[in-house]
Every structure is written in structure tokens, then in C-alpha cells.
Write a protein that holds these residues in place. Sequence first.
Motif, PDB file in Angstrom:
ATOM      1  N   TYR A  64      -7.817 -12.365 -46.503  1.00 36.63           N
ATOM      2  CA  TYR A  64      -7.866 -11.302 -45.759  1.00 36.63           C
ATOM      3  C   TYR A  64      -9.029 -11.457 -44.740  1.00 36.63           C
ATOM      4  CZ  TYR A  64     -11.291  -9.425 -48.883  1.00 36.63           C
ATOM      5  OH  TYR A  64     -12.225  -9.166 -49.760  1.00 36.63           O
ATOM      6  N   ARG A  65     -10.066 -12.374 -45.373  1.00 35.19           N
ATOM      7  CA  ARG A  65     -11.130 -12.524 -44.337  1.00 35.19           C
ATOM      8  C   ARG A  65     -11.248 -13.684 -43.179  1.00 35.19           C
ATOM      9  NH1 ARG A  65     -14.261 -13.814 -49.931  1.00 35.19           N
ATOM     10  NH2 ARG A  65     -12.371 -14.749 -50.235  1.00 35.19           N
ATOM     11  N   ASP A  66      -9.882 -14.425 -43.431  1.00 37.35           N
ATOM     12  CA  ASP A  66      -9.768 -15.292 -42.112  1.00 37.35           C
ATOM     13  C   ASP A  66      -8.855 -14.625 -40.925  1.00 37.35           C
ATOM     14  OD1 ASP A  66      -9.387 -18.101 -41.535  1.00 37.35           O
ATOM     15  OD2 ASP A  66      -7.231 -17.622 -41.333  1.00 37.35           O
ATOM     16  N   LEU A  67      -9.589 -14.330 -39.997  1.00 38.79           N
ATOM     17  CA  LEU A  67      -8.856 -13.598 -38.985  1.00 38.79           C
ATOM     18  C   LEU A  67      -7.568 -14.390 -38.621  1.00 38.79           C
ATOM     19  CD1 LEU A  67      -8.869 -11.476 -36.775  1.00 38.79           C
ATOM     20  CD2 LEU A  67     -10.331 -13.083 -35.203  1.00 38.79           C
ATOM     21  N   ALA A  68      -7.406 -15.785 -38.601  1.00 41.13           N
ATOM     22  CA  ALA A  68      -6.179 -16.147 -38.007  1.00 41.13           C
ATOM     23  C   ALA A  68      -5.083 -15.829 -39.240  1.00 41.13           C
ATOM     24  CB  ALA A  68      -6.249 -17.816 -38.004  1.00 41.13           C
ATOM     25  N   THR A  69      -5.309 -15.922 -40.095  1.00 42.78           N
ATOM     26  CA  THR A  69      -4.400 -15.320 -41.454  1.00 42.78           C
ATOM     27  C   THR A  69      -4.158 -14.081 -41.224  1.00 42.78           C
ATOM     28  OG1 THR A  69      -5.398 -17.083 -43.039  1.00 42.78           O
ATOM     29  CG2 THR A  69      -4.078 -15.149 -43.762  1.00 42.78           C
ATOM     30  N   LEU A  70      -5.097 -13.103 -40.816  1.00 46.25           N
ATOM     31  CA  LEU A  70      -4.564 -11.760 -40.656  1.00 46.25           C
ATOM     32  C   LEU A  70      -3.911 -11.520 -39.609  1.00 46.25           C
ATOM     33  CD1 LEU A  70      -5.713  -9.228 -42.311  1.00 46.25           C
ATOM     34  CD2 LEU A  70      -7.521  -8.842 -40.718  1.00 46.25           C
ATOM     35  N   ARG A  71      -4.004 -12.203 -38.630  1.00 43.32           N
ATOM     36  CA  ARG A  71      -3.511 -12.009 -37.269  1.00 43.32           C
ATOM     37  C   ARG A  71      -1.995 -12.262 -37.380  1.00 43.32           C
ATOM     38  NH1 ARG A  71      -7.840 -13.491 -32.436  1.00 43.32           N
ATOM     39  NH2 ARG A  71      -7.658 -11.568 -31.456  1.00 43.32           N
ATOM     40  N   ASP A  72      -1.740 -13.686 -38.148  1.00 40.23           N
ATOM     41  CA  ASP A  72      -0.574 -13.958 -38.319  1.00 40.23           C
ATOM     42  C   ASP A  72       0.334 -13.123 -39.237  1.00 40.23           C
ATOM     43  OD1 ASP A  72       1.292 -16.085 -38.082  1.00 40.23           O
ATOM     44  OD2 ASP A  72       1.352 -16.138 -40.177  1.00 40.23           O
ATOM     45  N   PHE A  73      -0.179 -12.516 -40.122  1.00 40.78           N
ATOM     46  CA  PHE A  73       0.272 -11.592 -41.030  1.00 40.78           C
ATOM     47  C   PHE A  73       0.805 -10.379 -40.220  1.00 40.78           C
ATOM     48  CE2 PHE A  73      -0.279  -7.686 -43.642  1.00 40.78           C
ATOM     49  CZ  PHE A  73       0.692  -7.927 -44.671  1.00 40.78           C
ATOM     50  N   ALA A  74      -0.195  -9.928 -39.486  1.00 44.33           N
ATOM     51  CA  ALA A  74      -0.080  -8.678 -38.744  1.00 44.33           C
ATOM     52  C   ALA A  74       1.092  -8.611 -37.441  1.00 44.33           C
ATOM     53  CB  ALA A  74      -1.293  -8.062 -38.079  1.00 44.33           C
ATOM     54  N   ARG A  75       1.398  -9.698 -37.258  1.00 45.06           N
ATOM     55  CA  ARG A  75       2.312  -9.789 -35.980  1.00 45.06           C
ATOM     56  C   ARG A  75       3.573  -9.274 -36.359  1.00 45.06           C
ATOM     57  NH1 ARG A  75      -0.103 -15.187 -35.170  1.00 45.06           N
ATOM     58  NH2 ARG A  75      -1.285 -15.121 -33.429  1.00 45.06           N
ATOM     59  N   ARG A  76       4.046  -9.410 -37.555  1.00 44.85           N
ATOM     60  CA  ARG A  76       5.275  -8.923 -37.990  1.00 44.85           C
ATOM     61  C   ARG A  76       5.337  -7.486 -38.504  1.00 44.85           C
ATOM     62  NH1 ARG A  76       7.166 -13.118 -42.149  1.00 44.85           N
ATOM     63  NH2 ARG A  76       8.890 -11.362 -42.338  1.00 44.85           N
ATOM     64  N   CYS A  77       4.166  -6.694 -38.327  1.00 47.44           N
ATOM     65  CA  CYS A  77       4.090  -5.586 -38.915  1.00 47.44           C
ATOM     66  C   CYS A  77       4.195  -4.335 -37.965  1.00 47.44           C
ATOM     67  CB  CYS A  77       2.687  -5.474 -39.845  1.00 47.44           C
ATOM     68  SG  CYS A  77       2.709  -6.731 -41.326  1.00 47.44           S
ATOM     69  N   ASP A  78       4.570  -3.246 -38.059  1.00 50.52           N
ATOM     70  CA  ASP A  78       4.507  -2.085 -37.374  1.00 50.52           C
ATOM     71  C   ASP A  78       3.019  -1.380 -37.337  1.00 50.52           C
ATOM     72  OD1 ASP A  78       7.335  -2.103 -35.960  1.00 50.52           O
ATOM     73  OD2 ASP A  78       7.686  -1.731 -38.096  1.00 50.52           O
ATOM     74  N   VAL A  79       2.609  -1.491 -38.585  1.00 55.41           N
ATOM     75  CA  VAL A  79       1.286  -0.855 -38.733  1.00 55.41           C
ATOM     76  C   VAL A  79       0.660  -1.361 -40.017  1.00 55.41           C
ATOM     77  CG1 VAL A  79       2.413   1.000 -40.214  1.00 55.41           C
ATOM     78  CG2 VAL A  79       0.062   1.494 -39.288  1.00 55.41           C
ATOM     79  N   ILE A  80      -0.601  -1.505 -39.985  1.00 56.64           N
ATOM     80  CA  ILE A  80      -1.498  -2.242 -41.070  1.00 56.64           C
ATOM     81  C   ILE A  80      -2.215  -1.043 -41.955  1.00 56.64           C
ATOM     82  CG2 ILE A  80      -3.334  -3.686 -41.783  1.00 56.64           C
ATOM     83  CD1 ILE A  80      -0.896  -5.271 -40.887  1.00 56.64           C
ATOM     84  N   THR A  81      -2.165  -1.194 -43.308  1.00 57.91           N
ATOM     85  CA  THR A  81      -3.073  -0.429 -44.112  1.00 57.91           C
ATOM     86  C   THR A  81      -3.402  -1.026 -45.356  1.00 57.91           C
ATOM     87  OG1 THR A  81      -3.369   1.906 -45.181  1.00 57.91           O
ATOM     88  CG2 THR A  81      -1.069   0.842 -45.388  1.00 57.91           C
ATOM     89  N   HIS A 123     -12.276  -3.876 -48.013  1.00 61.64           N
ATOM     90  CA  HIS A 123     -13.135  -4.978 -47.564  1.00 61.64           C
ATOM     91  C   HIS A 123     -12.788  -5.806 -46.290  1.00 61.64           C
ATOM     92  CE1 HIS A 123     -14.512  -3.694 -51.748  1.00 61.64           C
ATOM     93  NE2 HIS A 123     -13.548  -4.332 -52.168  1.00 61.64           N
ATOM     94  N   VAL A 124     -11.879  -5.719 -45.819  1.00 64.57           N
ATOM     95  CA  VAL A 124     -11.376  -6.279 -44.526  1.00 64.57           C
ATOM     96  C   VAL A 124     -12.601  -6.126 -43.635  1.00 64.57           C
ATOM     97  CG1 VAL A 124      -9.659  -6.651 -42.550  1.00 64.57           C
ATOM     98  CG2 VAL A 124      -9.140  -6.226 -44.998  1.00 64.57           C
ATOM     99  N   PRO A 125     -13.356  -7.200 -42.924  1.00 62.84           N
ATOM    100  CA  PRO A 125     -14.073  -7.054 -42.041  1.00 62.84           C
ATOM    101  C   PRO A 125     -13.901  -6.074 -40.727  1.00 62.84           C
ATOM    102  CG  PRO A 125     -14.178  -9.228 -42.652  1.00 62.84           C
ATOM    103  CD  PRO A 125     -12.961  -8.422 -43.059  1.00 62.84           C
ATOM    104  N   VAL A 126     -14.790  -5.251 -40.384  1.00 63.33           N
ATOM    105  CA  VAL A 126     -14.405  -4.382 -39.343  1.00 63.33           C
ATOM    106  C   VAL A 126     -14.034  -5.148 -37.889  1.00 63.33           C
ATOM    107  CG1 VAL A 126     -15.435  -2.019 -40.277  1.00 63.33           C
ATOM    108  CG2 VAL A 126     -16.958  -3.580 -38.696  1.00 63.33           C
ATOM    109  N   GLU A 127     -14.586  -6.219 -37.736  1.00 65.28           N
ATOM    110  CA  GLU A 127     -14.450  -7.009 -36.525  1.00 65.28           C
ATOM    111  C   GLU A 127     -13.165  -7.475 -36.582  1.00 65.28           C
ATOM    112  OE1 GLU A 127     -16.935  -9.660 -39.269  1.00 65.28           O
ATOM    113  OE2 GLU A 127     -16.857  -7.498 -38.603  1.00 65.28           O
ATOM    114  N   HIS A 128     -12.578  -7.668 -37.605  1.00 68.85           N
ATOM    115  CA  HIS A 128     -11.076  -8.458 -37.473  1.00 68.85           C
ATOM    116  C   HIS A 128     -10.272  -7.072 -37.291  1.00 68.85           C
ATOM    117  CE1 HIS A 128     -12.905 -11.939 -39.251  1.00 68.85           C
ATOM    118  NE2 HIS A 128     -12.301 -12.055 -40.381  1.00 68.85           N
ATOM    119  N   LEU A 129     -10.661  -6.167 -37.879  1.00 66.89           N
ATOM    120  CA  LEU A 129      -9.629  -4.861 -37.498  1.00 66.89           C
ATOM    121  C   LEU A 129      -9.653  -4.507 -36.088  1.00 66.89           C
ATOM    122  CD1 LEU A 129     -10.863  -2.990 -40.591  1.00 66.89           C
ATOM    123  CD2 LEU A 129      -8.657  -4.681 -40.453  1.00 66.89           C
TER     124      LEU A 129
END
Length: 375
Positions: free
Chosen positions: A45-62, A67-73
Amino acid sequence: MVGGGQLARMTHEAGIPLGIRFRLLSDTPQDSAAQVVQDVRVGDYRDLATLRDFARRCDVITFDHEHVPVEHLRALEADGIPVRPGPDALVHAQDKGVMRARLTALGIPCPRHRIVSDPADVRAFAEDEPGATGFPVVLKTVRGGYDGKGVWVVDSEAEAAEPFRAGVPVLAEEKVPFTRELAANVVRSPHGQAVAYPVVESVQVGGVCDTVIAPAPGLDPESASQAQHLALTIAHELGVVGHLAVELFETADGSVLVNELAMRPHNSGHWTQDGAVTSQFANHLRAVLDLPLGDPRPRAPWTVMANVLGGDFPDMYQGYLHCLARDPALRVHMYGKDVKPGRKVGHVTTYGTDLAQVRERARHAADYLRGTITE
């Protein structure tokens, strides 16, 4: 949901009746939630590319953790992905210094505190400043601490060296002479609807939550209402979306001070799985999806949750034979973790009309499953 721990596991369970398709970003395939969720992405989750790729298929993230860096969020929000709670709120659960500064500005009662730079500064905080109460002093790393980790109680300047070795900012707080610890759990949705659960008593052993009693025994109704209002105010002012746990110190005069914040389902709310009309997990999901929130009222006069820590009884099945036969009303929630000494591997809940009996039932089951009692 980002994070594959037991909170994600139980949140997924709460979403099944609503037909929610649940995706998980997990550290490993063996994590508690990864064992039961169908759609799992293993990644950091600390890797922005991984986080972005995961989030693309989500309607909402929780989140299962904070611990996820706020700059990534912020990057996810810029990509058009709703993040709940958002980074502006979540930073107050990530950084104790930011949290203390904001709550103080809002007039929320907190222990006396400030950021300290070295052991000599700790002594100055303890002994030389206006309002100083002397040693002992509580020292906390501003980020990363949980379940007693990253927290030290020191009795002198000489004992204060350890927290500074990590090279991160350290928050000093007065050691509050509290009578007990309470928790106020609330849930808030994006459009501002909010509900408050009964205020509970949280019993800590070795810095880890051991038992939760709902509602807090002997708590004056006016004090309970004030604690709920305090938590609702924090949720509103910080813009929290989802579940917020406000951990509180109750002092001898009946007043409360805010100890910690958690912006996710929380151990002090586990009792709601069986003891409330709508659990913290179901209401967290409802809030994240901006659905109408559910009824937070208790189902019984008393509910007790006791954590099951790993001990000398790794064969939980054998423990079930005894505990479930002894108490058919017992509810057991295990997390799928390997049993290791001191590790939080599950919890039990009991409920009823007689607090002493309800508490004994929960304590017996938790102790038997740990192996500290044998009959």
C-alpha cells in the motif's frame, strides 16, 4: 479496502448481506481477510503505482488501518476515486502531534502535551513549565504506534532516551490519573448523517484491549451523552466519513479527556457484531457507500467483548467443544491467524441482563481458548 487484517475480514462479512463486491489490497495471501475475500490483490500500500492500479477498479476506497500515506490518498482523489475517510481527516489518526494540535484548537479536552526534542526537553516539560505535573511522563512516537507500541512511560530524564532513537518526532503528555478508560464510537456519512453507539468501558492489559463492557457500568447518563456529543463533534469538525472511535480517559471528577482517535472499525466496537442492532462494520460500510445508517442501539442490557490472545492452546477446535457446550449463547469470532503467545487471534461476545454473569461467561471463554484455564 486497503489492508487485509481482521477488521477487513469482519467488514467484508458485514457487506455480504448487501451484495457488496469487496476488493482487497493485502500485504500477503495469508492475511486474515485475504483468506475469505474472493477478489484479492497482494501488494504494498506504500507504493503509489500499486495503490493506483488497485483503486482503478473500485467505486470507493476505505481502510483496515490508518497507515496509507496521505499524499497517496490525495493522488487517488485527484484521479477521481472517492477515499473515505479522506486524507484531511485521516492525518489526525496518523499523526498524534497533528491530532493534539487540532483538538486543542477546537477546545476538545486533552491531556497537557507538546512535541519534545530530547530527554532534557522531556524534563523541562515534566518539571519546569507552567502546569507541569512532574514525572512520570508519557512519550509517544507521533506516527506508527498501536496496541501499546511506540508508547513509553518514563520516570526521569535518563529513562527518556529510548523514544528518540528512532529519529522521529516525539510527543510528551502528562500521565493522566484516570479512573478508567472509555470509548465513544460514532459513524458519519458523506452527507452528514451520524449515529452514536453507547459509550463503553475498555479494560486494557499490558497496553492491549482485553475486555469491553457495553454500556460502561455506572456511567452517569449526562456524562455518557457528553462523551457521545464530543465524538460526534470531532467527526464533524474533522470531516470523518465512516467509523470513528474516540478513546477517552475518565477522571475522578467524572470529566473525560481524549486519548486517541481511530478512523476505522475499532476493537472497542467489536461488541456491536452481536450486541447492537447494526454493527460498527455494517455502519462503516453504509457510511462509505453513502447509504442510510443503521440503528446503533443495543440488543440487550449488557454486552461484553473479550479478546482472545494466543497462548498454549493452538488447537482452537478442541476449545470450541468445551466453550460452545458450556455456553450455547456464546459468540466466537476468530481471525484465521496462527496462534502465537500474546497475539490477538479473535474475540468472544456475550450478552444478557446480569452484568456479572455476562462478564464471567466472556472471561471464561477467552481464558479457556487461550489455555490459561482448563475447565
